[in-house]
Motif scaffolding. Structure first.
Motif, PDB file in Angstrom:
ATOM      1  N   ALA A 146     -30.487  -3.471  13.493  1.00  0.00           N
ATOM      2  CA  ALA A 146     -30.098  -2.801  12.245  1.00  0.00           C
ATOM      3  C   ALA A 146     -28.627  -2.397  12.294  1.00  0.00           C
ATOM      4  CB  ALA A 146     -30.974  -1.573  12.004  1.00  0.00           C
ATOM      5  N   MET A 147     -28.165  -1.951  13.458  1.00  0.00           N
ATOM      6  CA  MET A 147     -26.740  -1.613  13.611  1.00  0.00           C
ATOM      7  C   MET A 147     -25.886  -2.849  13.352  1.00  0.00           C
ATOM      8  SD  MET A 147     -26.748   0.598  17.104  1.00  0.00           S
ATOM      9  CE  MET A 147     -28.206   1.515  17.548  1.00  0.00           C
ATOM     10  N   TYR A 148     -26.296  -3.963  13.922  1.00  0.00           N
ATOM     11  CA  TYR A 148     -25.554  -5.204  13.733  1.00  0.00           C
ATOM     12  C   TYR A 148     -25.583  -5.626  12.264  1.00  0.00           C
ATOM     13  CZ  TYR A 148     -24.087 -10.030  14.074  1.00  0.00           C
ATOM     14  OH  TYR A 148     -23.427 -11.211  13.886  1.00  0.00           O
ATOM     15  N   TRP A 149     -26.765  -5.536  11.628  1.00  0.00           N
ATOM     16  CA  TRP A 149     -26.883  -5.899  10.218  1.00  0.00           C
ATOM     17  C   TRP A 149     -25.962  -5.024   9.369  1.00  0.00           C
ATOM     18  CZ3 TRP A 149     -28.090  -3.812   5.525  1.00  0.00           C
ATOM     19  CH2 TRP A 149     -28.447  -4.698   4.506  1.00  0.00           C
ATOM     20  N   LEU A 150     -25.970  -3.718   9.623  1.00  0.00           N
ATOM     21  CA  LEU A 150     -25.141  -2.809   8.845  1.00  0.00           C
ATOM     22  C   LEU A 150     -23.650  -3.036   9.113  1.00  0.00           C
ATOM     23  CD1 LEU A 150     -25.845  -0.772   6.694  1.00  0.00           C
ATOM     24  CD2 LEU A 150     -25.778   1.017   8.430  1.00  0.00           C
ATOM     25  N   SER A 151     -23.305  -3.456  10.325  1.00  0.00           N
ATOM     26  CA  SER A 151     -21.890  -3.754  10.595  1.00  0.00           C
ATOM     27  C   SER A 151     -21.418  -4.937   9.753  1.00  0.00           C
ATOM     28  CB  SER A 151     -21.655  -4.024  12.088  1.00  0.00           C
ATOM     29  OG  SER A 151     -22.145  -5.293  12.478  1.00  0.00           O
ATOM     30  N   ARG A 152     -22.328  -5.839   9.414  1.00  0.00           N
ATOM     31  CA  ARG A 152     -21.985  -7.004   8.593  1.00  0.00           C
ATOM     32  C   ARG A 152     -22.040  -6.708   7.104  1.00  0.00           C
ATOM     33  NH1 ARG A 152     -25.115 -12.105   9.747  1.00  0.00           N
ATOM     34  NH2 ARG A 152     -23.414 -12.957   8.541  1.00  0.00           N
ATOM     35  N   TYR A 153     -23.015  -5.890   6.666  1.00  0.00           N
ATOM     36  CA  TYR A 153     -23.271  -5.718   5.245  1.00  0.00           C
ATOM     37  C   TYR A 153     -23.079  -4.296   4.728  1.00  0.00           C
ATOM     38  CZ  TYR A 153     -25.454 -10.244   6.035  1.00  0.00           C
ATOM     39  OH  TYR A 153     -25.687 -11.546   6.384  1.00  0.00           O
ATOM     40  N   GLY A 154     -22.747  -3.369   5.588  1.00  0.00           N
ATOM     41  CA  GLY A 154     -22.639  -1.970   5.189  1.00  0.00           C
ATOM     42  C   GLY A 154     -21.678  -1.725   4.044  1.00  0.00           C
ATOM     43  N   SER A 155     -20.563  -2.419   4.016  1.00  0.00           N
ATOM     44  CA  SER A 155     -19.583  -2.185   2.952  1.00  0.00           C
ATOM     45  C   SER A 155     -20.141  -2.558   1.574  1.00  0.00           C
ATOM     46  CB  SER A 155     -18.284  -2.934   3.228  1.00  0.00           C
ATOM     47  OG  SER A 155     -18.493  -4.334   3.199  1.00  0.00           O
ATOM     48  N   ASP A 156     -21.154  -3.419   1.541  1.00  0.00           N
ATOM     49  CA  ASP A 156     -21.804  -3.739   0.261  1.00  0.00           C
ATOM     50  C   ASP A 156     -22.412  -2.488  -0.370  1.00  0.00           C
ATOM     51  OD1 ASP A 156     -21.147  -6.373   0.764  1.00  0.00           O
ATOM     52  OD2 ASP A 156     -23.197  -6.987   1.251  1.00  0.00           O
ATOM     53  N   TYR A 157     -22.683  -1.479   0.457  1.00  0.00           N
ATOM     54  CA  TYR A 157     -23.297  -0.219   0.019  1.00  0.00           C
ATOM     55  C   TYR A 157     -22.314   0.952   0.100  1.00  0.00           C
ATOM     56  CZ  TYR A 157     -27.041  -3.388   1.023  1.00  0.00           C
ATOM     57  OH  TYR A 157     -27.823  -4.506   1.054  1.00  0.00           O
ATOM     58  N   GLY A 158     -21.076   0.660   0.532  1.00  0.00           N
ATOM     59  CA  GLY A 158     -20.074   1.702   0.734  1.00  0.00           C
ATOM     60  C   GLY A 158     -20.162   2.345   2.103  1.00  0.00           C
ATOM     61  N   LEU A 159     -21.040   1.830   2.960  1.00  0.00           N
ATOM     62  CA  LEU A 159     -21.276   2.398   4.283  1.00  0.00           C
ATOM     63  C   LEU A 159     -20.361   1.755   5.321  1.00  0.00           C
ATOM     64  CD1 LEU A 159     -25.171   2.335   4.123  1.00  0.00           C
ATOM     65  CD2 LEU A 159     -23.705   4.373   4.007  1.00  0.00           C
ATOM     66  N   CYS A 160     -19.652   2.604   6.045  1.00  0.00           N
ATOM     67  CA  CYS A 160     -18.713   2.113   7.049  1.00  0.00           C
ATOM     68  C   CYS A 160     -18.944   2.808   8.382  1.00  0.00           C
ATOM     69  CB  CYS A 160     -17.271   2.386   6.607  1.00  0.00           C
ATOM     70  SG  CYS A 160     -16.821   1.575   5.050  1.00  0.00           S
TER      71      CYS A 160
END
Length: 190
Positions: A146-160
């Protein structure tokens, strides 16, 4: 290879403060197990104070203070990301979210005990008046995929990712779809 590099960089921080913490375990494992936490923590380690038990996989939709105490925009972004991650076959859960000032202070005190000084502790755990967890503006996620997924797609949600030594620590830092700024090296660099 990228995943391995991210893991080595990521498992060193937030509140675990221990690079030997195995991927997927709670980011609070190293500090929360410190003897000083029991002594100074008093009643700080309760669900009402935002405590998430070591190894607990808390849903981004759970009705507990660690989730409900998050800023509403952050909570919505994390929930949207969790839904989309699930659609991609990735279980994104929250390892830590909102924390009371008392709980954050107990974590900081335990880190001082573990690392020997407030300065060394601040590389891993901030004081309550400095922590984005206390204001509800930060969330720690897991497990590793999930950390890896969010590192790739987090900015799509404003998450950095906020700190380079904390692969799991995310804050709203840009508008949805924006480009995340580079993370600070650690909490002291911000």
């Amino acid at each position: 290879m990228v995943t391995a590099t991210l893991l080595i960089a990521g498992v060193a921080g937030c509140s675990s403060a221990d690079p030997s913490v195995p991927p997927g375990s709670s980011v609070l494992a190293g500090v929360a197990d410190t003897p000083a936490l029991g002594a100074s923590g008093g009643g700080a380690m309760t669900v009402e104070n935002g405590y998430v038990a070591d190894g607990e996989e808390l849903s981004a939709f759970a009705d507990v203070p660690a989730i409900t105490g998050l800023d509403s925009a952050l909570r919505t972004a994390v929930q949207d990301a969790a839904r989309d991650a699930a659609a991609d076959g990735v279980d994104l859960h929250v390892s830590s979210g909102w924390r009371s000032a008392a709980y954050q202070q107990a974590l900081f005190d335990a880190a001082v005990h573990r690392y020997g000084s407030p300065e060394a502790a601040r590389e891993w755990v901030l004081r309550p008046d400095e922590s984005s967890h206390v204001t509800g503006d930060a969330v720690d996620v897991g497990p590793t995929d999930a950390m890896y997924w969010l590192s790739r797609y987090g900015s799509d949600y404003g998450l950095c990712q906020t700190y380079g030594n904390e692969m799991w620590h995310y804050e709203l830092a840009v508008e949805r779809g924006g480009q995340c700024p580079p993370p600070a090296a650690d909490p002291t660099a911000g």
